[in-house]
Design a protein around this motif. Structure first.
Motif, mmCIF file in Angstrom:
data_model
loop_
_atom_site.group_PDB
_atom_site.id
_atom_site.type_symbol
_atom_site.label_atom_id
_atom_site.label_comp_id
_atom_site.label_asym_id
_atom_site.label_seq_id
_atom_site.Cartn_x
_atom_site.Cartn_y
_atom_site.Cartn_z
ATOM 1 N N LEU A 134 0.819 -1.207 0.000
ATOM 2 C CA LEU A 134 0.000 0.000 0.000
ATOM 3 C C LEU A 134 0.857 1.263 0.000
ATOM 4 C CD1 LEU A 134 -2.806 -1.078 2.507
ATOM 5 C CD2 LEU A 134 -2.998 -0.813 0.023
ATOM 6 N N LYS A 135 1.955 1.234 0.739
ATOM 7 C CA LYS A 135 2.857 2.394 0.763
ATOM 8 C C LYS A 135 3.495 2.605 -0.609
ATOM 9 C CE LYS A 135 2.589 3.995 4.939
ATOM 10 N NZ LYS A 135 2.217 5.361 5.236
ATOM 11 N N GLU A 136 3.854 1.520 -1.292
ATOM 12 C CA GLU A 136 4.427 1.648 -2.626
ATOM 13 C C GLU A 136 3.414 2.277 -3.587
ATOM 14 O OE1 GLU A 136 5.652 -2.334 -3.571
ATOM 15 O OE2 GLU A 136 7.565 -2.111 -2.516
ATOM 16 N N GLU A 137 2.154 1.850 -3.475
ATOM 17 C CA GLU A 137 1.117 2.432 -4.320
ATOM 18 C C GLU A 137 0.918 3.912 -3.990
ATOM 19 O OE1 GLU A 137 -2.456 0.142 -3.930
ATOM 20 O OE2 GLU A 137 -1.505 -1.690 -4.655
ATOM 21 N N GLN A 138 0.981 4.235 -2.712
ATOM 22 C CA GLN A 138 0.827 5.629 -2.289
ATOM 23 C C GLN A 138 1.967 6.484 -2.840
ATOM 24 O OE1 GLN A 138 1.017 6.223 1.951
ATOM 25 N NE2 GLN A 138 -0.108 8.155 1.841
ATOM 26 N N ILE A 139 3.162 5.950 -2.827
ATOM 27 C CA ILE A 139 4.316 6.683 -3.355
ATOM 28 C C ILE A 139 4.151 6.903 -4.859
ATOM 29 C CG2 ILE A 139 6.794 6.489 -3.832
ATOM 30 C CD1 ILE A 139 7.063 5.149 -1.069
ATOM 31 N N LYS A 140 3.678 5.877 -5.568
ATOM 32 C CA LYS A 140 3.457 6.024 -7.022
ATOM 33 C C LYS A 140 2.411 7.096 -7.307
ATOM 34 C CE LYS A 140 4.745 1.310 -8.290
ATOM 35 N NZ LYS A 140 4.262 0.012 -8.786
ATOM 36 N N LEU A 141 1.340 7.109 -6.531
ATOM 37 C CA LEU A 141 0.309 8.133 -6.719
ATOM 38 C C LEU A 141 0.849 9.527 -6.437
ATOM 39 C CD1 LEU A 141 -2.811 6.363 -5.148
ATOM 40 C CD2 LEU A 141 -2.365 6.833 -7.564
ATOM 41 N N LEU A 142 1.644 9.663 -5.393
ATOM 42 C CA LEU A 142 2.236 10.963 -5.074
ATOM 43 C C LEU A 142 3.194 11.422 -6.163
ATOM 44 C CD1 LEU A 142 2.854 10.606 -1.220
ATOM 45 C CD2 LEU A 142 1.188 12.084 -2.353
ATOM 46 N N GLU A 143 3.961 10.477 -6.730
ATOM 47 C CA GLU A 143 4.866 10.817 -7.823
ATOM 48 C C GLU A 143 4.071 11.285 -9.042
ATOM 49 O OE1 GLU A 143 7.182 7.258 -8.327
ATOM 50 O OE2 GLU A 143 8.648 7.855 -6.808
ATOM 51 N N GLN A 144 2.941 10.624 -9.310
ATOM 52 C CA GLN A 144 2.096 11.035 -10.431
ATOM 53 C C GLN A 144 1.531 12.431 -10.201
ATOM 54 O OE1 GLN A 144 -0.900 8.026 -10.848
ATOM 55 N NE2 GLN A 144 0.477 6.537 -11.820
ATOM 56 N N GLN A 145 1.113 12.720 -8.956
ATOM 57 C CA GLN A 145 0.591 14.045 -8.658
ATOM 58 C C GLN A 145 1.675 15.109 -8.819
ATOM 59 O OE1 GLN A 145 -1.074 13.829 -4.708
ATOM 60 N NE2 GLN A 145 -2.948 12.788 -5.404
#
Length: 150
Positions: A134-145
Motif C-alpha cells: 500500500l505504501k508503494e502504491e501511495q508513493i506512485k500516486l504521489l509521484e504522479q501528482q
C-alpha cells in the motif's frame, strides 16, 4: 526576652528528634522489606531445571512428526536450531507414569502456544507485506501528482 528563646530551643530539639526517629523508622522498614523480598527468590529453582524436565518426556513419548511439525520447519533460521537438542533421544524415560503424563501435557501446552505464536507472526508478516504494498502504491500516486503539477 531570655525566656522567649528557651521554648524555641526546646521546640527545635523536639522537631529534630522526631525527624531522626522518622528517618530511622523508614530505614528499618526498607531494610526489612528488602530482606523479606530476597528470601523467596533464593528458594525458586533455576530455569535450567524447569526446561530440562520436558526434554526427558519428549524422548519417551512417540509423536507423529508429520502432524506436529509444519512443512515450513525446514526453512527455520539458525537461531531456532539451538532449541532442538539431539541428546533428548538418548535420555532415560521416567519411571513414574503420572510424571510422564504431566510432562506430556506440558509439552502439548507448549506446542499449542508455539503454534499460536507462529500463526500470529505469520499474520503480522502478511500485514507488513500488505502495508509495504500500500505504501508503494501511495508513493506512485504521489509521484504522479507531482508530475502533473509540473
Amino acid at each position: 526576652m531570655p525566656n522567649h528563646k528557651k521554648p524555641n530551643r526546646l521546640l527545635f530539639w523536639i522537631v529534630i528528634a522526631i525527624l531522626v526517629a522518622m528517618c530511622a523508622a523508614l530505614f528499618l522498614w526498607r531494610s526489612f522489606a528488602t530482606s523479606k523480598s530476597n528470601t523467596p527468590a533464593t528458594q525458586t529453582p533455576p530455569p535450567a531445571e524447569i526446561t530440562a524436565a520436558p526434554k526427558v518426556v519428549e524422548a519417551s513419548v512417540p509423536v507423529d512428526q508429520s502432524a506436529s511439525v509444519p512443512d515450513s520447519s525446514a526453512s527455520m533460521p539458525q537461531s531456532t536450531a539451538a532449541l532442538v537438542d539431539d541428546g533428548i533421544v538418548t535420555q532415560a524415560m521416567p519411571k513414574n507414569q503420572s510424571l510422564v503424563q504431566e510432562e506430556t501435557d506440558k509439552l502439548k501446552d507448549i506446542e499449542k502456544q508455539l503454534k499460536t505464536q507462529q500463526q500470529t507472526l505469520q499474520a503480522q508478516h502478511q500485514d507488513a507485506d500488505k502495508l509495504i504494498q500500500l505504501k508503494e502504491e501511495q508513493i506512485k500516486l504521489l509521484e504522479q501528482q507531482l508530475a502533473q503539477q509540473k
